[in-house]
Design an enzyme around this catalytic site. Structure first.
Site, PDB file in Angstrom:
ATOM      1  N   GLY A  18       0.802  -1.211   0.000  1.00 24.09           N
ATOM      2  CA  GLY A  18       0.000   0.000   0.000  1.00 24.09           C
ATOM      3  C   GLY A  18       0.837   1.264   0.000  1.00 24.09           C
ATOM      4  O   GLY A  18       2.074   1.221  -0.004  1.00 24.09           O
ATOM      5  N   LEU A  20       1.363   3.706   2.319  1.00 23.75           N
ATOM      6  CA  LEU A  20       2.225   3.875   3.474  1.00 23.75           C
ATOM      7  C   LEU A  20       3.249   2.754   3.561  1.00 23.75           C
ATOM      8  O   LEU A  20       4.418   2.988   3.895  1.00 23.75           O
ATOM      9  CB  LEU A  20       1.390   3.935   4.747  1.00 23.75           C
ATOM     10  CG  LEU A  20       2.158   4.060   6.059  1.00 23.75           C
ATOM     11  CD1 LEU A  20       3.034   5.307   6.092  1.00 23.75           C
ATOM     12  CD2 LEU A  20       1.192   4.039   7.247  1.00 23.75           C
ATOM     13  N   ILE A  46      -4.243 -11.132   7.500  1.00 25.67           N
ATOM     14  CA  ILE A  46      -4.122 -10.924   8.938  1.00 25.67           C
ATOM     15  C   ILE A  46      -5.342 -11.430   9.713  1.00 25.67           C
ATOM     16  O   ILE A  46      -5.311 -11.444  10.950  1.00 25.67           O
ATOM     17  CB  ILE A  46      -3.828  -9.451   9.295  1.00 25.67           C
ATOM     18  CG1 ILE A  46      -5.002  -8.535   8.937  1.00 25.67           C
ATOM     19  CG2 ILE A  46      -2.536  -8.977   8.659  1.00 25.67           C
ATOM     20  CD1 ILE A  46      -4.855  -7.122   9.524  1.00 25.67           C
ATOM     21  N   ALA A  67      -5.019  -2.963   6.157  1.00 26.86           N
ATOM     22  CA  ALA A  67      -6.290  -2.409   6.645  1.00 26.86           C
ATOM     23  C   ALA A  67      -7.352  -2.457   5.554  1.00 26.86           C
ATOM     24  O   ALA A  67      -7.031  -2.471   4.358  1.00 26.86           O
ATOM     25  CB  ALA A  67      -6.098  -0.956   7.095  1.00 26.86           C
ATOM     26  N   TRP A  68      -8.579  -2.497   5.977  1.00 20.42           N
ATOM     27  CA  TRP A  68      -9.720  -2.232   5.100  1.00 20.42           C
ATOM     28  C   TRP A  68      -9.871  -0.721   5.068  1.00 20.42           C
ATOM     29  O   TRP A  68     -10.108  -0.087   6.086  1.00 20.42           O
ATOM     30  CB  TRP A  68     -10.978  -2.885   5.662  1.00 20.42           C
ATOM     31  CG  TRP A  68     -12.254  -2.533   4.937  1.00 20.42           C
ATOM     32  CD1 TRP A  68     -12.857  -1.303   4.889  1.00 20.42           C
ATOM     33  CD2 TRP A  68     -13.099  -3.401   4.176  1.00 20.42           C
ATOM     34  NE1 TRP A  68     -14.016  -1.349   4.147  1.00 20.42           N
ATOM     35  CE2 TRP A  68     -14.185  -2.627   3.688  1.00 20.42           C
ATOM     36  CE3 TRP A  68     -13.047  -4.756   3.856  1.00 20.42           C
ATOM     37  CZ2 TRP A  68     -15.205  -3.170   2.913  1.00 20.42           C
ATOM     38  CZ3 TRP A  68     -14.055  -5.299   3.085  1.00 20.42           C
ATOM     39  CH2 TRP A  68     -15.113  -4.511   2.610  1.00 20.42           C
ATOM     40  N   ASP A 109      -8.055   9.003  12.665  1.00 17.53           N
ATOM     41  CA  ASP A 109      -8.837  10.022  13.365  1.00 17.53           C
ATOM     42  C   ASP A 109     -10.307   9.637  13.449  1.00 17.53           C
ATOM     43  O   ASP A 109     -11.056  10.176  14.276  1.00 17.53           O
ATOM     44  CB  ASP A 109      -8.713  11.363  12.642  1.00 17.53           C
ATOM     45  CG  ASP A 109      -9.232  11.303  11.210  1.00 17.53           C
ATOM     46  OD1 ASP A 109      -8.694  10.488  10.426  1.00 17.53           O
ATOM     47  OD2 ASP A 109     -10.164  12.055  10.874  1.00 17.53           O
ATOM     48  N   TYR A 132     -16.397   2.267   9.661  1.00 17.58           N
ATOM     49  CA  TYR A 132     -14.946   2.178   9.533  1.00 17.58           C
ATOM     50  C   TYR A 132     -14.265   2.548  10.855  1.00 17.58           C
ATOM     51  O   TYR A 132     -13.375   1.836  11.338  1.00 17.58           O
ATOM     52  CB  TYR A 132     -14.482   3.102   8.413  1.00 17.58           C
ATOM     53  CG  TYR A 132     -12.985   3.284   8.327  1.00 17.58           C
ATOM     54  CD1 TYR A 132     -12.163   2.268   7.835  1.00 17.58           C
ATOM     55  CD2 TYR A 132     -12.390   4.475   8.729  1.00 17.58           C
ATOM     56  CE1 TYR A 132     -10.783   2.441   7.752  1.00 17.58           C
ATOM     57  CE2 TYR A 132     -11.019   4.650   8.648  1.00 17.58           C
ATOM     58  CZ  TYR A 132     -10.220   3.642   8.163  1.00 17.58           C
ATOM     59  OH  TYR A 132      -8.857   3.813   8.082  1.00 17.58           O
ATOM     60  N   LYS A 136     -11.873   0.201  13.394  1.00 11.74           N
ATOM     61  CA  LYS A 136     -10.515   0.594  13.767  1.00 11.74           C
ATOM     62  C   LYS A 136     -10.376   0.716  15.285  1.00 11.74           C
ATOM     63  O   LYS A 136      -9.312   0.412  15.847  1.00 11.74           O
ATOM     64  CB  LYS A 136     -10.135   1.907  13.084  1.00 11.74           C
ATOM     65  CG  LYS A 136     -10.033   1.827  11.569  1.00 11.74           C
ATOM     66  CD  LYS A 136      -8.874   0.960  11.104  1.00 11.74           C
ATOM     67  CE  LYS A 136      -7.551   1.692  11.182  1.00 11.74           C
ATOM     68  NZ  LYS A 136      -6.442   0.932  10.539  1.00 11.74           N
ATOM     69  N   TRP A 158      -5.968  12.025   6.615  1.00 13.27           N
ATOM     70  CA  TRP A 158      -5.799  12.790   5.383  1.00 13.27           C
ATOM     71  C   TRP A 158      -4.480  12.459   4.680  1.00 13.27           C
ATOM     72  O   TRP A 158      -3.749  13.337   4.237  1.00 13.27           O
ATOM     73  CB  TRP A 158      -5.899  14.294   5.680  1.00 13.27           C
ATOM     74  CG  TRP A 158      -7.246  14.771   6.117  1.00 13.27           C
ATOM     75  CD1 TRP A 158      -8.190  14.071   6.813  1.00 13.27           C
ATOM     76  CD2 TRP A 158      -7.810  16.077   5.924  1.00 13.27           C
ATOM     77  NE1 TRP A 158      -9.291  14.850   7.056  1.00 13.27           N
ATOM     78  CE2 TRP A 158      -9.085  16.088   6.527  1.00 13.27           C
ATOM     79  CE3 TRP A 158      -7.347  17.240   5.313  1.00 13.27           C
ATOM     80  CZ2 TRP A 158      -9.923  17.204   6.527  1.00 13.27           C
ATOM     81  CZ3 TRP A 158      -8.168  18.361   5.322  1.00 13.27           C
ATOM     82  CH2 TRP A 158      -9.441  18.344   5.913  1.00 13.27           C
TER      83      TRP A 158
END
Length: 311
Positions: A18, A20, A46, A67-68, A109, A132, A136, A158
């Site tokens: 991805g 990141l 995972i 992550a989703w 966030d 979502y 998380k 963001w």
């Protein structure tokens, strides 16, 4: 190989394909002490506890970027989203608890209610407003429960970068297609370059392994604040485009399945308390990011189109 082996640290990056994840690999490639295992979605599910334990074994620091991320789709597929963002994180935390590895869990966030007027402290009460965020938060709670001494939750927001779909790239791409764009101006947040976050995560992981950073929640976002409209205008200005082509709009004009927080500005006190550096201001990050090849190419195309329109 354990962290006690002289000069070597074994890192596991999940979700490595991805935006990141790829930036983390870039940062770690510049660290001569790092031995890196990079696992994308095709390499590691995972939600499979046994596979997670096998993958974590032998590593010193685990950074979970898996992550989703389909926020709107989570509204109708919450169970599936939470299986990844919640249960999957629990598997990683359990594996780290068993092996002694440090876990850096990338969160959001969106676990916060988004109704504040001042930056949210790391200790602020949570209250997600969409599916979502709820998923998380399940992941955050698993880290706190299973890794009270070795678990790190890093909330970001963001995000934009070179290696995936993101708002900044979309705005520059649309600049070559449309004369004007209406962009939401009533949501506040901190545009964060994924490479800046990657640098911060590596610094945190190193400090965690050395016992210099206490476990818990950290906020991994840029300093300062703006709106989506403000971000788009600044991206245009820095790219040599006319920022007035971006027109302010309200969230009411863009109804989505998932509610978006109106206020996503996060405080960064824990970095300083741990002797680590918070991220630079969002404008500084954006200026550096726009100098990278992907964004430069998009800007050149957009400027050419803007010039053609003016003739």
């Amino acid at each position: 190989m354990s962290a006690t082996s002289p000069g070597r640290v074994r890192w596991l990056v999940t979700g490595a394909a991805g935006m990141l994840g790829q930036d983390l690999l870039t940062v770690l490639a510049g660290d001569p002490t790092a031995e890196v295992t990079a696992l994308g979605r095709a390499d590691l599910d995972i939600t499979d506890a046994a596979a997670v334990l096998a993958a974590v074994e032998g590593h010193d620091v685990v950074v979970n970027c898996a992550a989703w991320t389909a926020v709107d789709a989570a509204e109708t597929e919450e169970e599936t989203a939470t299986a990844v963002n919640g249960t999957g994180v629990r598997h990683l935390a359990a594996a780290c608890a068993k092996t002694g590895a440090r876990l850096l869990q990338v969160s959001t966030d969106y676990v916060l209610p988004g109704d504040a007027a001042e930056p949210y402290a790391e200790t602020a009460s949570t209250g997600p407003v969409n599916a979502y965020g709820r998923g998380k938060l399940v992941g955050e709670q698993a880290v706190a429960e299973l890794l009270p001494q070795h678990g790190y939750v890093v909330r970001t927001a963001w995000l934009y970068g070179e290696h995936g779909k993101n708002f900044v790239a979309t705005m520059l791409r649309l600049a070559a297609q449309r004369e004007t764009l209406d962009v939401v101006d009533d949501q506040q947040g901190q545009p964060t370059w994924s490479l800046a976050l990657a640098r911060q995560l590596v610094e945190l992981g190193t400090a965690a392994l050395a016992g210099r950073a206490p476990a818990g929640v950290y906020h991994g976002t840029a300093a300062g604040r703006t709106t989506w409209c403000g971000l788009a205008r600044e991206a245009y200005r820095l790219s040599g485009l006319d920022p007035e082509r971006i027109r302010p709009a309200t969230s009411a004009a863009y109804v989505t399945p998932a509610v978006r927080p109106a206020f996503s500005v996060l405080g960064h006190d824990r970095w300083t308390a741990a002797g680590l550096s918070p991220q630079p201001d969002w404008r500084e990050q954006l200026a550096e990011a726009l100098g990278t090849p992907v964004f430069t190419e998009l800007a050149v195309k957009a400027r050419t189109t803007e010039s053609d329109r003016a003739q």
